[in-house]
Scaffold this active site. Structure first.
Site, PDB file in Angstrom:
ATOM      1  N   LYS A  58       0.836  -1.213   0.000  1.00 30.05           N
ATOM      2  CA  LYS A  58       0.000   0.000   0.000  1.00 30.05           C
ATOM      3  C   LYS A  58       0.866   1.258   0.000  1.00 30.05           C
ATOM      4  CE  LYS A  58      -1.764   1.723   3.916  1.00 30.05           C
ATOM      5  NZ  LYS A  58      -1.609   3.169   4.178  1.00 30.05           N
ATOM      6  N   ASN A  59       1.830   1.320   0.938  1.00 31.96           N
ATOM      7  CA  ASN A  59       2.588   2.568   1.064  1.00 31.96           C
ATOM      8  C   ASN A  59       3.499   2.824  -0.130  1.00 31.96           C
ATOM      9  OD1 ASN A  59       1.273   3.076   3.398  1.00 31.96           O
ATOM     10  ND2 ASN A  59       3.015   2.720   4.769  1.00 31.96           N
ATOM     11  N   ARG A 119      -4.687  10.913   3.736  1.00 28.17           N
ATOM     12  CA  ARG A 119      -3.557  11.798   4.011  1.00 28.17           C
ATOM     13  C   ARG A 119      -2.487  11.732   2.925  1.00 28.17           C
ATOM     14  NH1 ARG A 119       0.630  12.475   6.674  1.00 28.17           N
ATOM     15  NH2 ARG A 119       0.700  14.396   7.902  1.00 28.17           N
ATOM     16  N   CYS A 162      -4.639  13.376  12.641  1.00 23.78           N
ATOM     17  CA  CYS A 162      -5.346  12.130  12.335  1.00 23.78           C
ATOM     18  C   CYS A 162      -5.350  11.283  13.588  1.00 23.78           C
ATOM     19  CB  CYS A 162      -4.710  11.406  11.163  1.00 23.78           C
ATOM     20  SG  CYS A 162      -3.203  10.568  11.595  1.00 23.78           S
ATOM     21  N   ARG A 189       0.781  14.965  13.197  1.00 22.77           N
ATOM     22  CA  ARG A 189       1.275  14.757  11.827  1.00 22.77           C
ATOM     23  C   ARG A 189       1.341  16.020  10.952  1.00 22.77           C
ATOM     24  NH1 ARG A 189      -0.950   9.096   9.561  1.00 22.77           N
ATOM     25  NH2 ARG A 189       1.051   9.020   8.525  1.00 22.77           N
ATOM     26  N   ASP A 223       5.361  20.190   7.783  1.00 21.20           N
ATOM     27  CA  ASP A 223       6.374  21.244   7.677  1.00 21.20           C
ATOM     28  C   ASP A 223       7.645  20.783   6.959  1.00 21.20           C
ATOM     29  OD1 ASP A 223       6.547  19.582  10.003  1.00 21.20           O
ATOM     30  OD2 ASP A 223       8.070  20.906  10.842  1.00 21.20           O
ATOM     31  N   ASP A 227       4.457   0.862  12.161  1.00 22.08           N
ATOM     32  CA  ASP A 227       3.282   0.212  11.565  1.00 22.08           C
ATOM     33  C   ASP A 227       3.131  -1.249  11.996  1.00 22.08           C
ATOM     34  OD1 ASP A 227       2.500   2.487  10.299  1.00 22.08           O
ATOM     35  OD2 ASP A 227       3.082   1.880   8.284  1.00 22.08           O
ATOM     36  N   ILE A 231       7.580   7.170  17.290  1.00 13.75           N
ATOM     37  CA  ILE A 231       7.324   7.924  16.046  1.00 13.75           C
ATOM     38  C   ILE A 231       6.057   8.779  16.153  1.00 13.75           C
ATOM     39  CG2 ILE A 231       7.033   7.755  13.533  1.00 13.75           C
ATOM     40  CD1 ILE A 231       9.689   6.557  14.333  1.00 13.75           C
ATOM     41  N   ARG A 273      -8.749  -0.107   3.789  1.00 12.45           N
ATOM     42  CA  ARG A 273      -7.754   0.839   3.270  1.00 12.45           C
ATOM     43  C   ARG A 273      -6.381   0.186   3.121  1.00 12.45           C
ATOM     44  NH1 ARG A 273      -6.838   5.388   6.862  1.00 12.45           N
ATOM     45  NH2 ARG A 273      -5.393   5.809   5.196  1.00 12.45           N
TER      46      ARG A 273
HETATM   47  C1  UD1 Z   1       4.487   6.969   6.522  1.00 14.86           C
HETATM   48  C2  UD1 Z   1       3.573   5.798   6.296  1.00 14.86           C
HETATM   49  C3  UD1 Z   1       2.979   5.337   7.615  1.00 14.86           C
HETATM   50  C4  UD1 Z   1       4.072   5.069   8.635  1.00 14.86           C
HETATM   51  C5  UD1 Z   1       5.022   6.253   8.744  1.00 14.86           C
HETATM   52  C6  UD1 Z   1       6.237   5.979   9.628  1.00 14.86           C
HETATM   53  C7  UD1 Z   1       2.671   6.121   4.062  1.00 14.86           C
HETATM   54  C8  UD1 Z   1       1.477   6.450   3.221  1.00 14.86           C
HETATM   55  N1  UD1 Z   1       2.495   6.191   5.402  1.00 14.86           N
HETATM   56  O1  UD1 Z   1       3.696   8.042   7.045  1.00 14.86           O
HETATM   57  O2  UD1 Z   1       2.226   4.155   7.373  1.00 14.86           O
HETATM   58  O3  UD1 Z   1       3.493   4.846   9.908  1.00 14.86           O
HETATM   59  O4  UD1 Z   1       5.518   6.614   7.439  1.00 14.86           O
HETATM   60  O5  UD1 Z   1       6.927   4.862   9.166  1.00 14.86           O
HETATM   61  O6  UD1 Z   1       3.721   5.755   3.565  1.00 14.86           O
HETATM   62  N2  UD1 Z   1       6.814  14.704  10.802  1.00 14.86           N
HETATM   63  C9  UD1 Z   1       6.949  16.052  11.049  1.00 14.86           C
HETATM   64  N3  UD1 Z   1       6.853  16.916   9.992  1.00 14.86           N
HETATM   65  C10 UD1 Z   1       6.637  16.481   8.715  1.00 14.86           C
HETATM   66  C11 UD1 Z   1       6.504  15.116   8.483  1.00 14.86           C
HETATM   67  C12 UD1 Z   1       6.598  14.240   9.537  1.00 14.86           C
HETATM   68  O7  UD1 Z   1       7.142  16.463  12.185  1.00 14.86           O
HETATM   69  O8  UD1 Z   1       6.575  17.328   7.803  1.00 14.86           O
HETATM   70  C13 UD1 Z   1       6.899  13.736  11.930  1.00 14.86           C
HETATM   71  C14 UD1 Z   1       5.593  12.946  12.128  1.00 14.86           C
HETATM   72  O9  UD1 Z   1       4.660  13.669  12.915  1.00 14.86           O
HETATM   73  C15 UD1 Z   1       6.100  11.704  12.799  1.00 14.86           C
HETATM   74  C16 UD1 Z   1       7.469  11.494  12.144  1.00 14.86           C
HETATM   75  O10 UD1 Z   1       7.836  12.750  11.576  1.00 14.86           O
HETATM   76  O11 UD1 Z   1       6.285  11.916  14.172  1.00 14.86           O
HETATM   77  C17 UD1 Z   1       7.495  10.439  11.053  1.00 14.86           C
HETATM   78  O12 UD1 Z   1       6.416  10.640  10.154  1.00 14.86           O
HETATM   79  P1  UD1 Z   1       6.537  10.275   8.596  1.00 14.86           P
HETATM   80  O13 UD1 Z   1       7.691   9.362   8.391  1.00 14.86           O
HETATM   81  O14 UD1 Z   1       6.495  11.530   7.825  1.00 14.86           O
HETATM   82  O15 UD1 Z   1       5.196   9.482   8.351  1.00 14.86           O
HETATM   83  P2  UD1 Z   1       4.294   9.515   7.046  1.00 14.86           P
HETATM   84  O16 UD1 Z   1       5.130   9.705   5.834  1.00 14.86           O
HETATM   85  O17 UD1 Z   1       3.151  10.432   7.270  1.00 14.86           O
END
Ligand code: UD1
Length: 426
Positions: A22-23, A99, A123, A128, A131, A313, A335, A405
């Site tokens: 999926k991801n 998302r 969410c 999440r 930035d 995950d 995380i 999903r």
């Molecule tokens: C992706 C995966 C999700 C998985 C996660 C962590 C997809 C569609 N989803 O989510 O299933 O649980 O990776 O392996 O691939 N953060 C910030 N600012 C940002 C972006 C992230 O502070 O701009 C923080 C988040 O709040 C979190 C951490 O960074 O604490 C990691 O998040 P991130 O790796 O970005 O997760 P996703 O890409 O949303």
């Protein structure tokens, strides 16, 4: 609304096919925006999120055709063609439901020079923010404005000039958006402390097949030299390592033996290491990964971390599994700040779990008991399915749309290996 009803206590055994990831799918689909030629993705999982992403791309002028697979087959082949991009907006109504739609930001900016994407908001598993997606694209020369709940990103007329960005924390999505933003830049784009998840390697492989120049694939430093244009490609989506890990936990919690067809240990080493430490035997063979959990389960101490660490995950599924271990386990979630929503539901099934801040202590018990339960996110819902497979009596898992999903035809796959599970309409 549908629910899943499980009569627990069956030992699972047999072959279980693992679907496309999926991801990965959700970051490979927006790559179609980067070229006017067709991009064909094979082994796409049949999931609600994949369909929603296809609809979002349709609204941007991308044609999608699905062919090949018969209804009884897993996976699909989708050809996407973005001959001309007709809209560059990802509206609130779509982003709030899925998302991952924010992953159109980088490719739209790269190809059309602009993108307007709704801020996703919080969410079920935490705040999440996005930035880091914006800061990386800004470092490559994008102008970013935020107004009325939307981000508007624009590039100079000649395209993004390029630049360098160091992520302060590892982010999968921000790394993906930055890579897709960089591949058509005028100059070089460098990302430090980039995420190294296998899904990012999958993304880079598709982009290479489309003509991109990316060095450092699979490491935390990526050097991307922008190209004037990319071309079409055909690419097979990798197997879903989280789905495979979830079904390995299903074997473990029921004391069963499963062959996870198409899975690869190299993409899920931390999960495999943790399962082995718990006493589960795991081997890779020509068909996939063989899991044998006929011994009892030992307790574990685990902390989630970015790849190659133990995946967030997989945390909920391990928590369910460790409810049956012989002793106390300690899980720490590093995380996401709110990823223990499954705990009160598991407790209703008799689990003994104590949460203090980011750490959960799970004391193993001999039997979980069936109950009506519901979860607020995908992996939490899977942990309840796992608990239901092992529990005495009947478990009803509500809010099935979360599972739809992320798990392709979950009940069919589990029925085929001996589970007593069915989907029941209201
Ligand atoms: C992706 C995966 C999700 C998985 C996660 C962590 C997809 C569609 N989803 O989510 O299933 O649980 O990776 O392996 O691939 N953060 C910030 N600012 C940002 C972006 C992230 O502070 O701009 C923080 C988040 O709040 C979190 C951490 O960074 O604490 C990691 O998040 P991130 O790796 O970005 O997760 P996703 O890409 O949303």
């Amino acid at each position: 609304m549908d629910k899943i009803v499980i009569n627990g206590g069956k030992t699972l055994s047999g072959d279980l096919p693992i679907s496309g990831a999926k991801n990965s799918a959700l970051t490979l689909l927006p790559c179609a925006l980067l070229t006017d030629e067709p991009v064909t993705l094979r082994n796409l999982p049949r999931l609600a999120d994949v369909d929603s992403f296809g609809h979002l791309l349709n609204q941007m002028g991308v044609s999608t055709t699905i062919e090949g697979a018969r209804p009884e087959d897993f996976g699909r082949v989708m050809t996407l063609r973005a001959g001309r991009i007709t809209a560059t907006v990802a509206p609130y109504d779509i982003v709030r439901k899925m998302r991952a739609s924010i992953l159109v930001l980088g490719p739209l900016l790269a190809r059309a020079g602009e993108a307007t994407v709704s801020l996703p908001g919080g969410c079920a598993i935490g705040n999440r923010p996005i930035d880091l997606h914006l800061k990386a694209l800004e470092a490559f020369g994008a102008e970013i404005e935020i107004a009325s709940g939307y981000v508007r990103a624009s590039a100079p007329k000649s395209g993004l000039p390029g630049g360098e960005y160091t992520f302060p924390v590892v982010s999968v999505g921000a790394t993906e958006n930055a890579i897709m933003g960089a591949v058509l830049a005028n100059g070089q784009c460098i990302l430090n402390n980039a995420a190294r998840e296998p899904e990012i390697v999958d993304l880079c492989k598709l982009l290479i097949a489309m003509g991109s120049d990316i060095e450092g694939i699979g490491t935390s430093k990526l050097v991307i030299t922008g190209k004037d244009r990319l071309h079409g490609a055909t690419y097979r989506v990798m197997a879903d390592r989280i789905e495979a890990g979830s079904y390995a936990c299903a074997a473990a919690i029921t004391g069963g033996t499963l062959n996870l067809l198409g899975a690869k240990i190299s993409e899920m080493e931390a999960t495999v290491a943790a399962l082995r430490e718990a006493g589960v035997l795991i081997e890779e063979n020509a068909k996939g990964v063989h899991v044998n959990a006929s011994q009892g389960l030992k307790p574990l101490t685990l902390s989630t971390a970015p790849f190659p660490g133990f995946a967030t995950d997989m945390q909920a599924q391990f928590m369910a599994m460790l409810c049956r271990a012989d002793g106390a386990s300690v899980l720490t979630e590093t995380i996401f700040e709110n990823r223990y929503m499954h705990v009160p539901e598991l407790s209703r099934m008799g689990a003994d779990i104590e949460v203090k801040g980011r750490t959960a202590v799970v004391r193993g018990i001999s039997d979980l008991t069936g109950a009506p339960v519901m979860a607020t996110d995908l992996r939490a819902s899977m942990s309840l399915i796992l608990a239901g497979l092992a529990a005495k009596g009947t478990t009803e898992v509500n809010r099935v749309y979360h599972l739809d999903r992320g798990y392709e035809r979950l009940e069919e796959k589990l029925q085929a290996v001996g589970a007593n599970i069915e989907r029941v309409g209201d």
